[in-house]
Design a protein around this motif. Structure first.
Motif, mmCIF file in Angstrom:
data_model
loop_
_atom_site.group_PDB
_atom_site.id
_atom_site.type_symbol
_atom_site.label_atom_id
_atom_site.label_comp_id
_atom_site.label_asym_id
_atom_site.label_seq_id
_atom_site.Cartn_x
_atom_site.Cartn_y
_atom_site.Cartn_z
ATOM 1 N N UNK A 1 19.495 45.432 -47.302
ATOM 2 C CA UNK A 1 19.428 43.974 -47.496
ATOM 3 C C UNK A 1 18.012 43.432 -47.329
ATOM 4 N N UNK A 2 17.318 43.887 -46.293
ATOM 5 C CA UNK A 2 15.994 43.299 -46.032
ATOM 6 C C UNK A 2 14.943 43.703 -47.077
ATOM 7 N N UNK A 3 15.178 44.797 -47.793
ATOM 8 C CA UNK A 3 14.267 45.150 -48.896
ATOM 9 C C UNK A 3 14.471 44.185 -50.064
ATOM 10 N N UNK B 1 15.858 41.164 -49.838
ATOM 11 C CA UNK B 1 15.601 39.765 -49.433
ATOM 12 C C UNK B 1 14.174 39.355 -49.777
ATOM 13 N N UNK B 2 13.241 40.252 -49.458
ATOM 14 C CA UNK B 2 11.824 39.963 -49.711
ATOM 15 C C UNK B 2 11.599 39.713 -51.219
ATOM 16 N N UNK C 1 13.903 38.771 -53.432
ATOM 17 C CA UNK C 1 14.576 37.520 -53.836
ATOM 18 C C UNK C 1 13.704 36.315 -53.501
ATOM 19 N N UNK C 2 13.105 36.342 -52.325
ATOM 20 C CA UNK C 2 12.248 35.215 -51.919
ATOM 21 C C UNK C 2 11.034 35.118 -52.853
ATOM 22 N N UNK D 1 12.122 33.673 -56.196
ATOM 23 C CA UNK D 1 12.395 32.223 -56.133
ATOM 24 C C UNK D 1 11.091 31.433 -56.084
ATOM 25 N N UNK D 2 10.133 31.953 -55.349
ATOM 26 C CA UNK D 2 8.858 31.240 -55.237
ATOM 27 C C UNK D 2 8.126 31.240 -56.584
ATOM 28 N N UNK E 1 9.670 28.698 -58.844
ATOM 29 C CA UNK E 1 9.253 27.327 -58.477
ATOM 30 C C UNK E 1 7.842 27.058 -58.984
#
Lengths: 147, 182
Positions: free
Chosen positions: A32-34, A36-37, A39-40, A43-44, A47
């Motif tokens: 998950x934590x791989x 998550x980074x 995905x963030x 998203x950035x 934006x």
């Protein structure tokens, strides 16, 4: 991040809490934590790609103001057209009525009406003459008076 | 992966060329701590995932204006705490639920959570935590699970150390009572 002394933290707790310990009971999906980074980061970058104008337009205050202006502009532009159209339609109705009235006018009826009036006039004159003669009136004198 | 100090990461972030790389390192350094802090508040993994992402997006937006005299990790915790509280408040508004029902809903989620590996007593502890007022729960979580210093907590929650100590001790008493009676 600095942690406090664990002994100070846990040992000062009541027996029940102390026996439970402070291990994390929650889990996460594998890797998950791989993800998550990533995905963030995605998203950035999404934006950042979005135009600043879109952010500006999407602001609540701007959105409501523009919506209100659009509603007002709609009424200002379309209300005169609607009211003119309404008057036009009223005129059209009256024109229609008049047109219908005269288009269906019967010529024979008109002739009959005029003739009828003439006959009425003649009969009225005859009635008057009879009245004058019956009352022994001097017709010549009346005629002179009328002249 | 390099293990850099916060000050080094921030100076890298201030450089346009290394901004993305620096932020990636910041996320890598703090994502787990932030996620677990949020997860303890919102309980559900999917909700925690959303709130964690929002936290880092807000951090990205605010990092340019971030004053370097403040600590980066307390600043991130502060954003995460606010985001978690906002999330729970929104949930209350959307579902038109009073406070107690949201906590009950979280308790139900805990029961059905596939990503909860704790034993019976650990589950009971989590349920006891859900009975606490939001701020007491945050204080307890930061102290008990993360063993955070009161001084750092004070920066994150903008509350005096004395008030935090009092809040923690009240929380401990309430939990102890709950565990004894259930």
């Amino acid at each position: 991040m600095k942690k406090t002394n664990t002994t100070e933290n846990i040992d000062s707790l009541p027996q029940t809490l102390h026996s439970i310990g402070n291990e994390n009971p929650f889990r996460v999906p594998e890797n998950y934590f791989d993800t998550l980074r990533i995905s963030i980061a995605d998203k950035i970058s999404e934006k950042r790609e979005t135009s600043p104008w879109i952010h500006f337009i999407l602001k609540k205050e701007i959105f409501y103001t523009v919506s209100l202006c659009c509603v007002i502009a709609f009424f200002v532009i379309f209300f005169p057209i609607i009211s003119t159209h309404y008057n036009d339609s009223k005129l059209s109705v009256s024109d229609y009525v008049i047109e219908e009235k005269y288009s269906s006018f019967d010529e024979d009826m008109l002739v009959a009406f005029l003739t009828e009036n003439e006959e009425d006039k003649t009969s009225d004159n005859d009635y008057l003459m009879d009245y004058l003669l019956h009352n022994d009136t001097d017709i010549n004198l009346i005629m002179e008076e009328l002249k | 992966m390099l293990h850099l100090e916060d000050s080094e990461l921030l100076s890298m972030f201030s450089d346009e060329n290394s901004r993305n790389y620096a932020f990636n390192l910041i996320v890598k350094k703090y994502q787990q701590k932030i996620y677990w802090h949020i997860r303890r508040m919102v309980i559900d993994h999917d909700d925690a995932n959303d709130v964690t992402q929002n936290t880092f997006i807000k951090a990205w937006k605010g990092l340019e204006a971030f004053k370097q005299e403040a600590q980066l990790y307390t600043w991130l915790y502060r954003i995460a705490t606010n985001e978690s509280i906002n999330f729970l408040n929104k949930k209350r508004k959307v579902l038109l639920l009073p406070l107690i029902d949201v906590e009950r809903e979280l308790s139900n989620k805990l029961e059905a959570d596939a990503y909860f590996s704790g034993n019976v007593i650990q589950k009971k502890l989590q349920k006891a935590l859900l009975q606490l007022p939001e701020k007491q729960r945050i204080v307890f979580n930061l102290k008990y699970f993360e063993e955070m210093k009161y001084e750092d907590m004070s920066t994150i929650l903008n509350t005096s150390v004395g008030a935090l100590k009092a809040s923690y001790h009240i929380a401990v008493k309430k939990i102890e009572e709950y565990l004894k009676s259930h």
